[in-house]
Scaffold this active site. Structure first.
Site, PDB file in Angstrom:
ATOM      1  CD  GLU A   7      12.053 -11.632  -4.218  1.00 24.23           C
ATOM      2  OE1 GLU A   7      11.189 -10.895  -4.700  1.00 24.23           O
ATOM      3  OE2 GLU A   7      11.904 -12.282  -3.178  1.00 24.23           O
ATOM      4  CE  LYS A  29      -5.592 -11.195  -6.055  1.00 26.14           C
ATOM      5  NZ  LYS A  29      -5.270 -12.243  -7.045  1.00 26.14           N
ATOM      6  CD  GLU A  88       4.934 -11.566   6.460  1.00 22.78           C
ATOM      7  OE1 GLU A  88       6.138 -11.741   6.209  1.00 22.78           O
ATOM      8  OE2 GLU A  88       4.516 -11.359   7.605  1.00 22.78           O
ATOM      9  CB  VAL A 100     -10.212  -9.193  -7.141  1.00 24.05           C
ATOM     10  CG1 VAL A 100     -10.744  -9.619  -5.778  1.00 24.05           C
ATOM     11  CG2 VAL A 100     -11.145  -9.661  -8.246  1.00 24.05           C
ATOM     12  CB  CYS A 147       9.590 -14.752   0.166  1.00 26.70           C
ATOM     13  SG  CYS A 147       8.862 -15.817   1.394  1.00 26.70           S
TER      14      CYS A 147
END
Ligand code: NDP
Length: 474
Positions: free
Chosen positions: A378, A169, A244, A205, A278
Site C-alpha cells: 500500500e 483517540k 479497518e 494513548v 484506504c
C-alpha cells in the site's frame, strides 16, 4: 495559531496529566497551525473511568433518547460545517470544496442516518429463546488522519446509538476536527462520560487504551501494523477488536468494458485525497489487447488532475498529509522505477510551481508485474499501477493475489458477467461499472484489510453483544 490545552473527560475540559504537547502542521504551508495536549496513560485511564461510570445509565436510556442526542450532535456540527471543512483542509490538505462534501457533509449524513436506524434493535425469537441486542460496553475508538471526521463518526455514532460509551483517540496529525466535535458534545450537553476525547500518540494513548482492562472493545482504523499491535494488546483481556485496515485494491477491466469510463473512474478513485484513501483502486488490470490504448488514455486523462494549494484554487489534489508521507510515496515511486516499471507520467519531483508543501504529482506506472513492490504494498499516495493480463482467469488470480482485501472494481458491458467476477474477488466491497456511493452498505476488509464492518446496519452490529434469554418449553 490554535491552542487546545485541555482534554475532554467526564463532561469537562481538563488539564492533561503531563506537560507535553503535539504540534499540528498545515501540509500546504508546512507551518505549525495548532497545538494540542499529548495525552498519556493516566489521561487514557481517567477517560476510561468516566466512560465506565457513565455506561449503565447511557445503556439503559431509551433508544429514542440516544437517537435524539445524535440528532443534536449532527445539528451542532452542521452549524459549524464551514469551520469544520476549513479546519480539515488546514490539518490534512484536501482541497476545500472536497473537504466540504466528503469530510463534512458525509460524516453529518452518517450521524443522521444512524439517528434514524432504530429498527435494528428488535428482539428475535428462536424457539423458546428470545435474543436481545445489548451494547458491548466501553469502546475505545482509534482513528487515522485521511478522512478524520468520517472515520470518527463511523465509530462514535453507531457506538453511542448502540448504548456504548466512548473514548476517542484521533490521529495526532489531524486532531482539530475531533476537538471541534468535543466542543459540540459539550455545547449540546451530552451526559458526562458518554463521550471522552484524549489526544496523543498511538504508542502512548492508543496502547494504554488497548491494554486497559475496563475497555470492552477497540474499534480501530489505520495501518495493518498498528492494527496487529492493538489486537495483540487487546488479546490479554479478550477485548473485541474491530479492525479497518489498509488495501491494495484492484480495478479489473474485462475485455468488453467501456474502457474510457473505467479509466476515468479509476483515476478519480486512485487520486482523490492525493491517494490517501484506504479503498483506493491502485491496481488497474486490463487485457493485454487493451494495454496500449489504456496507457494512452490514462496518460491523457491524468493531465486533468491538477495539483495546487488546497485553498483558493481549483486543485483536484492538495498536498499529502506530512513530510514523512511525502517521502514514503517518493520512495515507492523510486522503487517502481528501479524494479523496471515504466513511469508514464508524474514522478517523485515536487510539482512545478509549488515551492513548499508536501505535494506529490499524480503518477502512473505501466508495465507493472504482480510481484513488483508497487503492485503489492500500500503506497497511500497518488500512484496507479497498470498491469496487463491474458485472460479472465489470470485477471481474477492477480486481483486476489494480495495480502489485502478491502475493495475492488469490475468493469464489463455484461452486468451478469461482471457480477459473476465480483463474486470471485476476495474483497469486502466490489463496485460494478462504477457502483453508486452507498453510505449504508457494509464496508470492511477480508484478509489483512481487517475484520470489522462499518456503515449502516452492519456497522451498528459491531457494537452489540448478543444475549439469548431461554424460557422453559411451553
Ligand atoms: P496508523 O496505523 O499509523 O494510525 C492510525 C491510528 O492508530 C492513529 O490514531 C495512530 O496514532 C494509532 N496508532 C498508531 N500506532 C498505534 C499503536 N501501537 N497502538 C495503538 N494505536 C496506534 O495509520 P495512519 O494514521 O498512518 O493511517 C493510514 C493507514 O490507515 C493506511 O494503511 C490506510 O489504509 C489505513 N486506513 C484504513 C481505513 C479503512 O477503513 N480500512 C480507512 C483509513 C485508513 P498516531 O496519532 O500516533 O498516529
Amino acid at each position: 495559531m490554535i491552542i487546545r490545552d485541555r482534554l475532554y473527560i467526564d463532561g469537562q475540559w481538563v488539564t492533561a496529566a503531563g506537560q507535553k504537547t503535539l504540534q499540528v502542521v498545515n501540509p500546504a504551508t508546512e507551518e505549525v497551525i495548532a497545538e494540542v495536549p499529548a495525552g498519556s496513560a493516566p489521561d487514557a485511564a481517567a477517560a476510561v473511568r468516566a466512560a465506565r461510570a457513565a455506561f449503565a445509565d447511557w445503556a439503559a436510556a431509551p433508544l429514542e433518547e440516544r437517537a435524539a442526542w445524535l440528532k443534536k450532535l449532527a445539528a451542532g456540527l452542521q452549524a459549524r460545517a464551514e469551520e469544520l471543512a476549513t479546519l480539515i483542509t488546514a490539518e490534512l490538505g484536501m482541497p476545500l470544496d472536497l473537504s466540504r462534501s466528503i469530510q463534512t457533509d458525509m460524516p453529518l449524513d452518517i450521524i443522521e442516518g444512524y439517528a434514524d436506524m432504530l429498527d435494528c434493535f428488535q428482539d428475535e425469537h428462536i424457539d423458546s429463546a428470545v435474543v436481545v441486542r445489548e451494547p458491548v460496553g466501553v469502546v475505545a475508538c482509534i482513528t487515522p488522519w485521511n478522512y478524520p471526521l468520517l472515520q470518527i463518526v463511523l465509530k462514535v455514532a453507531p457506538a453511542l446509538l448502540a448504548g456504548c460509551t466512548v473514548v476517542l483517540k484521533p490521529s495526532e496529525l489531524t486532531p482539530l476536527d475531533a476537538f471541534l466535535l468535543a466542543d459540540v458534545v459539550a455545547e449540546v450537553g451530552l451526559p458526562a462520560g458518554v463521550f471522552n476525547l484524549v489526544s496523543g500518540s498511538g504508542e502512548e494513548v492508543g496502547e494504554a487504551l488497548a491494554r486497559h482492562p475496563e475497555v470492552d472493545m477497540i474499534s480501530f482504523t489505520g495501518s495493518t501494523r498498528a492494527g496487529r499491535r492493538v489486537s495483540e494488546l487487546g488479546a490479554a483481556t479478550i477485548k473485541r477488536v474491530a479492525l479497518e485496515l489498509g488495501g491494495k485494491s484492484p480495478a479489473l477491466v474485462l475485455d468488453d468494458a467501456d474502457l474510457s469510463a473505467a479509466i476515468e473512474a479509476t483515476l478519480d478513485n486512485c487520486f482523490i485525497n492525493s491517494g490517501q484513501t484506504c479503498d483506493a483502486m491502485t491496481r488497474l488490470l486490463v487485457p493485454e489487447a487493451l494495454y496500449e490504448r489504456t496507457v494512452a488514455m490514462a496518460t491523457e486523462k491524468a493531465k486533468a488532475y491538477t495539483v495546487a494549494d488546497p485553498v483558493g484554487s481549483k486543485a483536484k489534489l492538495g498536498p499529502l498529509v506530512s513530510a514523512r508521507q511525502q517521502q514514503r510515496v517518493r520512495d515507492y515511486i523510486q522503487k517502481g522505477i528501479e524494479e523496471g516499471a515504466e513511469l508514464l507520467c508524474g514522478g517523485g519531483e515536487q510539482p512545478a510551481g509549488l515551492k513548499r508543501g508536501y505535494y506529490v504529482q499524480p503518477t502512473i506506472f505501466g508495465g507493472v508485474t504482480p510481484e513488483m513492490t508497487i503492485a503489492r504494498e500500500e503506497i497511500f499516495g497518488p500512484v496507479l499501477s497498470i498491469i496487463s493480463y491474458k485472460d479472465e482467469e489470470e485477471a481474477v488470480r492477480i486481483a486476489n493475489d494480495t495480502d489485502y482485501g478491502l475493495a475492488a472494481a469490475v468493469w464489463s458491458a455484461d452486468e451478469q458477467r461482471a457480477h459473476a467476477v465480483a463474486r470471485r474477488l476476495r474483497a469486502g466491497q466490489v463496485a460494478v461499472n462504477g457502483g453508486a456511493d452507498n453510505l449504508i452498505a457494509p464496508f470492511g476488509g477480508y484478509k489483512q484489510s481487517g475484520n470489522g464492518r462499518e456503515m449502516g446496519r452492519y456497522g451498528l452490529e459491531e457494537f452489540f453483544e448478543i444475549k439469548a434469554i431461554l424460557s422453559p418449553q411451553k
